[in-house]
Motif scaffolding. Structure first.
Motif, short mmCIF file in Angstrom:
data_model
loop_
_atom_site.label_atom_id
_atom_site.label_comp_id
_atom_site.label_asym_id
_atom_site.label_seq_id
_atom_site.Cartn_x
_atom_site.Cartn_y
_atom_site.Cartn_z
N VAL A 1 0.84 -1.21 0.00
CA VAL A 1 0.00 0.00 0.00
C VAL A 1 0.87 1.25 0.00
O VAL A 1 0.61 2.22 -0.74
CB VAL A 1 -0.95 -0.01 1.22
CG1 VAL A 1 -1.66 1.33 1.35
CG2 VAL A 1 -1.97 -1.13 1.08
N MET A 2 1.93 1.27 0.81
CA MET A 2 2.83 2.42 0.84
C MET A 2 3.49 2.63 -0.53
O MET A 2 3.63 3.76 -1.00
CB MET A 2 3.91 2.23 1.91
CG MET A 2 4.90 3.39 1.99
SD MET A 2 6.15 3.18 3.28
CE MET A 2 5.12 3.41 4.74
N LEU A 3 3.86 1.54 -1.17
CA LEU A 3 4.48 1.63 -2.49
C LEU A 3 3.50 2.22 -3.50
O LEU A 3 3.86 3.07 -4.32
CB LEU A 3 4.92 0.23 -2.93
CG LEU A 3 5.68 0.12 -4.25
CD1 LEU A 3 6.94 0.96 -4.24
CD2 LEU A 3 6.02 -1.35 -4.51
N ALA A 4 2.24 1.80 -3.44
CA ALA A 4 1.23 2.31 -4.37
C ALA A 4 0.99 3.81 -4.17
O ALA A 4 0.93 4.57 -5.14
CB ALA A 4 -0.09 1.54 -4.18
N VAL A 5 0.88 4.24 -2.92
CA VAL A 5 0.66 5.66 -2.64
C VAL A 5 1.84 6.49 -3.12
O VAL A 5 1.68 7.56 -3.73
CB VAL A 5 0.43 5.87 -1.13
CG1 VAL A 5 0.39 7.36 -0.79
CG2 VAL A 5 -0.88 5.20 -0.69
N LEU B 1 3.98 5.83 -5.55
CA LEU B 1 3.99 5.91 -7.02
C LEU B 1 2.97 6.91 -7.52
O LEU B 1 3.24 7.68 -8.46
CB LEU B 1 3.71 4.53 -7.61
CG LEU B 1 4.82 3.48 -7.48
CD1 LEU B 1 4.33 2.12 -7.98
CD2 LEU B 1 6.06 3.90 -8.24
N ALA B 2 1.79 6.93 -6.92
CA ALA B 2 0.74 7.85 -7.36
C ALA B 2 1.13 9.31 -7.12
O ALA B 2 0.72 10.20 -7.88
CB ALA B 2 -0.57 7.53 -6.64
N LEU B 3 1.93 9.56 -6.08
CA LEU B 3 2.28 10.94 -5.72
C LEU B 3 3.58 11.43 -6.38
O LEU B 3 3.99 12.57 -6.14
CB LEU B 3 2.40 11.06 -4.21
CG LEU B 3 1.10 10.86 -3.42
CD1 LEU B 3 1.37 10.96 -1.93
CD2 LEU B 3 0.06 11.90 -3.83
N ILE B 4 4.22 10.61 -7.18
CA ILE B 4 5.49 11.02 -7.80
C ILE B 4 5.35 12.29 -8.65
O ILE B 4 6.19 13.19 -8.55
CB ILE B 4 6.08 9.86 -8.62
CG1 ILE B 4 6.84 8.93 -7.69
CG2 ILE B 4 7.03 10.37 -9.71
CD1 ILE B 4 7.49 7.76 -8.36
N VAL C 1 11.28 12.71 -0.51
CA VAL C 1 10.19 12.12 0.27
C VAL C 1 9.60 10.94 -0.49
O VAL C 1 9.34 9.87 0.09
CB VAL C 1 9.11 13.18 0.57
CG1 VAL C 1 7.92 12.53 1.27
CG2 VAL C 1 9.68 14.31 1.41
N ALA C 2 9.41 11.13 -1.81
CA ALA C 2 8.90 10.03 -2.63
C ALA C 2 9.88 8.87 -2.66
O ALA C 2 9.48 7.70 -2.58
CB ALA C 2 8.64 10.52 -4.05
N ALA C 3 11.17 9.18 -2.75
CA ALA C 3 12.18 8.12 -2.76
C ALA C 3 12.17 7.34 -1.45
O ALA C 3 12.26 6.10 -1.45
CB ALA C 3 13.57 8.73 -3.00
N LEU C 4 12.04 8.04 -0.33
CA LEU C 4 11.98 7.38 0.96
C LEU C 4 10.77 6.45 1.06
O LEU C 4 10.87 5.33 1.56
CB LEU C 4 11.93 8.42 2.08
CG LEU C 4 13.24 9.12 2.44
CD1 LEU C 4 12.97 10.30 3.37
CD2 LEU C 4 14.22 8.13 3.10
N CYS C 5 9.63 6.92 0.56
CA CYS C 5 8.40 6.13 0.65
C CYS C 5 8.45 4.90 -0.26
O CYS C 5 8.02 3.81 0.14
CB CYS C 5 7.19 6.99 0.29
SG CYS C 5 6.82 8.27 1.51
N ILE C 6 8.99 5.06 -1.46
CA ILE C 6 9.11 3.91 -2.36
C ILE C 6 10.05 2.88 -1.76
O ILE C 6 9.77 1.68 -1.72
CB ILE C 6 9.62 4.36 -3.75
CG1 ILE C 6 8.55 5.19 -4.45
CG2 ILE C 6 9.98 3.15 -4.61
CD1 ILE C 6 9.02 5.80 -5.76
N VAL D 1 -1.42 1.43 -9.54
CA VAL D 1 -2.44 0.38 -9.41
C VAL D 1 -1.79 -1.00 -9.30
O VAL D 1 -2.35 -1.91 -8.68
CB VAL D 1 -3.40 0.45 -10.62
CG1 VAL D 1 -4.37 -0.73 -10.60
CG2 VAL D 1 -4.18 1.76 -10.60
N LEU D 2 -0.59 -1.16 -9.88
CA LEU D 2 0.05 -2.48 -9.88
C LEU D 2 0.32 -3.01 -8.48
O LEU D 2 -0.02 -4.17 -8.18
CB LEU D 2 1.33 -2.42 -10.71
CG LEU D 2 1.13 -2.15 -12.21
CD1 LEU D 2 2.47 -1.94 -12.91
CD2 LEU D 2 0.39 -3.32 -12.85
#
Length: 390
Positions: free
Chosen positions: A280-284, A286-289, A300-305, A369-370
């Motif tokens: 779920v964290m990975l999906a969020v 990716l959507a916010l990139i 921040v996006a890199a940390l979350c991915i 979505v993946l």
């Protein structure tokens, strides 16, 4: 196996994998593109040369995992280490791009062996596979991924590409020390009656099919980002250093959380929950990139991915090992690893197609979505397992 001997075996397999991975990845980036360019490879051929070893793993991992189930892990670790140490010397005689393509196929056999066999070895250290072991093991793998390209970059300043490959052979030789230490250590027993579920037979093991599809779909999103996000950063005026730091932060955050999350998942028997949270964290992320790119919040996006990937991975490996059982864990990691390689190959293709057909926001939303599909597969698998009468 006592705790002392278990720790000794684990650190030996960790050191062996770290050493050969460092040597192998030193020969992949930035060394391989430089060598291929010297031989006259065009852009299309260069892409094929870089990715061909992934195709080798896709085809060969299930076979080597199966053979390790049948014949034992140690002999295949020895064969894989020999390939890692000997194959780089052959680059000294490569003079054409066709020879380089063929040699990359052979070199890919080494990773096709080590991938499933080392994971099956780690799974067999304890009677009940532990996510924490997998977390630390993946931490070591990440260290090799960081150190290898750095060594290659330094050596390219004083040696030619072919000579650097020969130098990586010397690095890989070090791995024979921990491998010989492992000789005779307890491992999953070879199968003596019947065959493990291999090939089409694996389709009867629904949990493993689910985990394979989870690996494939989640890797597609991650590898699409690795290919296209650096280009997006450069297009909006960012520097190559910024693009490199994005990928480095992503890898570092993933490595940092793996052992910690693995220990928590083991302690509270929450492997499915950890895997779902990671996806779920990975999906969020990716959507916010696209938003992160526009607002200079890339790190921040890199940390979350990275964190999402790191939360999922050790728990996912533990679930795979438990679903397969020790007698066929090599085959299981081989099949799942092959599907993971398929995701690595399909992800950049899917990402490029989406970016060509849609806006950046729409493309990354579709990629997000993946992991959600992977999460739904995992949740569905968990509910089916809970509905089975005990």
């Amino acid at each position: 196996m006592t705790r002392h001997s278990a720790l000794a075996s684990f650190f030996a397999i960790l050191l062996a994998d770290f050493t050969v991975r460092t040597a192998y990845l030193a020969g992949k980036s930035p060394l391989l593109p430089v060598f291929a360019d010297e031989l006259g490879a065009n852009d299309i051929l260069l892409g094929a040369i870089v990715s061909i070893s992934t195709l080798t793993g896709l085809l060969a991992k299930p076979l080597f995992g199966f053979l390790s189930d049948k014949q034992g892990r140690w002999i295949w670790l020895l064969i894989g280490t020999t390939l890692f140490a000997a194959t780089p010397l052959l680059y000294l005689w490569v003079t054409t791009t066709s020879q380089l393509v063929g040699l990359r196929l052979v070199h890919g056999l080494a990773t096709a062996i080590y991938g499933p066999v080392t994971l099956a070895f780690v799974a067999g250290i304890d009677k009940r596979p532990r996510a924490e072991w997998f977390g630390w093991f993946e931490f070591g793998r990440t260290g090799g991924s960081i150190l290898g390209p750095l060594i290659a970059g330094l050596l390219l300043g004083v040696l030619g590409p072919a000579q650097v490959y020969a130098a990586t052979s010397l690095i890989a030789l070090i791995a024979f020390v921990p491998i010989f230490f492992l000789r005779g250590s307890p491992e999953a027993p070879p199968i003596r009656r019947g065959l493990p579920q291999v090939g089409l037979g694996m389709l009867r093991n629904r949990p493993l099919v689910t985990f394979g599809l989870v690996e494939m779909t989640s890797r597609m999103g991650v590898y699409a980002v690795k290919v296209f996000l650096p280009l997006m950063i450069l297009t909006r005026g960012g520097s190559p250093l910024e693009a490199g730091l994005f990928l480095s932060v992503q890898e570092a955050s993933s490595a940092a959380v793996r052992p910690f999350i693995g220990r928590l998942a083991d302690r509270y028997d929450a492997h499915e929950a950890a895997a779902v949270c990671g996806l779920v964290m990975l999906a969020v992320a990716l959507a916010l990139i696209p938003v992160a790119v526009q607002s200079d919040q890339l790190f921040v996006a890199a940390l979350c991915i990275g964190a999402g990937n790191g939360i999922y991975l050790p728990a996912g490996y533990a679930l795979i090992a438990r679903a397969a059982g020790q007698d066929s864990s090599g085959t299981a990691f081989g099949v799942v690893g092959a599907l993971r390689n398929a995701g690595k190959l399909l992800g950049p293709v899917a990402g490029g197609t989406l970016l060509y057909a849609f806006s950046v926001s729409q493309a990354f939303f579709a990629l997000s979505v993946l992991p959600l599909i992977a999460m739904l597969l995992l949740v569905g698998r968990q509910r089916r397992a809970q509905s089975v009468p005990q």
